[in-house]
Design an enzyme around this catalytic site. Structure first.
Site, PDB file in Angstrom:
ATOM      1  N   LYS A 166     -26.414 -11.135 -17.831  1.00 26.84           N
ATOM      2  CA  LYS A 166     -25.344 -10.567 -17.017  1.00 26.84           C
ATOM      3  C   LYS A 166     -25.188 -11.421 -15.758  1.00 26.84           C
ATOM      4  O   LYS A 166     -26.159 -11.656 -15.034  1.00 26.84           O
ATOM      5  CB  LYS A 166     -25.674  -9.113 -16.648  1.00 26.84           C
ATOM      6  CG  LYS A 166     -25.609  -8.185 -17.855  1.00 26.84           C
ATOM      7  CD  LYS A 166     -26.097  -6.797 -17.526  1.00 26.84           C
ATOM      8  CE  LYS A 166     -25.135  -6.001 -16.689  1.00 26.84           C
ATOM      9  NZ  LYS A 166     -25.627  -4.602 -16.481  1.00 26.84           N
TER      10      LYS A 166
HETATM   11  O1  G3P Z   1     -25.108  -1.635 -15.197  1.00 24.46           O
HETATM   12  C1  G3P Z   1     -23.940  -1.491 -14.467  1.00 24.46           C
HETATM   13  C2  G3P Z   1     -23.373  -0.115 -14.474  1.00 24.46           C
HETATM   14  O2  G3P Z   1     -23.688   0.541 -15.647  1.00 24.46           O
HETATM   15  C3  G3P Z   1     -23.694   0.667 -13.261  1.00 24.46           C
HETATM   16  O3  G3P Z   1     -23.558   2.012 -13.462  1.00 24.46           O
HETATM   17  O4  G3P Z   1     -23.857   4.380 -12.851  1.00 24.46           O
HETATM   18  O5  G3P Z   1     -24.857   2.592 -11.404  1.00 24.46           O
HETATM   19  O6  G3P Z   1     -22.403   2.942 -11.456  1.00 24.46           O
HETATM   20  P1  G3P Z   1     -23.680   3.032 -12.224  1.00 24.46           P
END
Ligand code: G3P
Length: 226
Positions: free
Chosen positions: A85
Site C-alpha cells: 500500500k
Molecule cells: O486501511 C484503511 C482504511 O480501511 C481505514 O479505515 O476505519 O480507519 O477509516 P478507517
C-alpha cells in the site's frame, strides 16, 4: 465484489475465514499498532493463515526511493500475492512510477480521498486504489459517490486498476457499492458479522429447528432418519 478483512488480529481473521467467504486481508500502520511488537511476526502469521490470498501491507517511508526499497523488502518477506500500500501523495506517485518501470511489484494506492488521486494512481499502474468511504463522509463529501465516480473513471478510460473500497461504518455502505459492482471492499471483522446479524433471522432458524424437534425428538436431525 471481493471481500477482504481490514484487521491484523489473527484470531479475528481466523474466525472470519472459518465462517465467511473472505478473499484476503488488508492492514495499515494503525491496525498494526493495535497488535504491537514486530510487525512481520504479525504479518507472517496472517500470511500463514491465509495462504496465497491477497495481503495488503503499507509502506511507511516518506521519500519515494525509500518507499520503493521498503516495497521490495515487504514483498521479499511476505511473498507473491502481497500488495504494497502506497499513499497517493506526490512521493507516493513517484514511487509508483519507479515500481512500475523496474519491478513486478503489485501495489495498492491508499489514502484516496479524491477521484483525481485515484486517476493519477491508476495512470502510474496501481493494481488497486483504496478510497476511504467513511473518512470522506466525515469531511462533508459523499464517500460512496466518490467511490462510484472512481469506478466510472476506470471503466470509461479502459483502465485496469480496480477499486478496493475501505473505511466503512455500516453494512448499508458496503451493500450500495456491492450493487454498483465495485470490485472489492475491505471491512472490519465486526462489520462482516453485522452483514447477516438480525434477531429475525435467528428466530426464524430457531423456530424451524424447534418445529422439527417437536415431532422428531430433541436433538434429532435428518441424519436420524432413512
Ligand atoms: O486501511 C484503511 C482504511 O480501511 C481505514 O479505515 O476505519 O480507519 O477509516 P478507517
Amino acid at each position: 465484489m471481493r471481500l477482504l478483512i481490514d484487521d491484523a488480529h489473527i484470531e479475528l481473521i481466523n474466525k472470519a475465514y472459518e465462517f465467511y467467504p473472505v478473499d484476503g486481508v488488508t492492514t495499515n500502520p494503525t491496525i498494526l499498532s493495535k497488535i504491537g511488537g514486530n510487525p512481520f511476526d504479525t504479518l507472517k502469521s496472517i500470511r500463514k493463515l491465509i495462504g496465497d490470498d491477497e495481503l495488503h501491507v503499507q509502506a511507511v517511508s516518506r521519500k519515494a526511493e525509500d518507499i520503493v526499497e521498503e516495497a521490495k523488502y515487504i514483498i521479499n518477506i511476505l511473498g507473491g500475492n502481497t500488495y504494497v500500500k502506497i499513499p497517493a501523495i506526490p512521493e507516493g506517485f513517484k514511487a509508483m512510477k519507479m515500481l512500475d518501470c523496474s519491478t513486478q511489484i503489485l501495489y495498492t494506492a491508499t489514502a484516496i480521498y479524491t477521484p483525481m488521486q485515484a486517476y493519477l494512481a491508476a495512470e502510474c499502474g496501481a493494481a488497486y486504489v483504496a478510497p476511504y468511504v467513511n473518512r470522506i463522509d466525515n469531511m462533508g463529501f459523499n464517500g460512496l459517490e466518490i467511490t462510484k465516480q472512481i469506478q466510472d473513471i476506470f471503466e470509461n478510460n479502459e483502465m485496469e486498476t480496480e477499486v478496493l473500497a475501505a473505511s466503512f461504518k455500516n453494512s448499508q455502505q458496503v451493500l450500495e457499492l456491492c450493487e454498483y459492482g465495485i470490485t472489492a471492499a475491505t471491512v472490519s471483522p465486526d462489520l462482516l458479522v453485522a452483514f447477516a446479524k438480525n434477531s429475525a433471522i435467528d428466530e426464524a432458524v430457531e423456530t424451524f429447528i424447534e418445529d422439527f424437534e417437536s415431532f422428531a425428538g430433541k436433538g434429532k436431525t435428518m441424519r436420524d432418519f432413512k
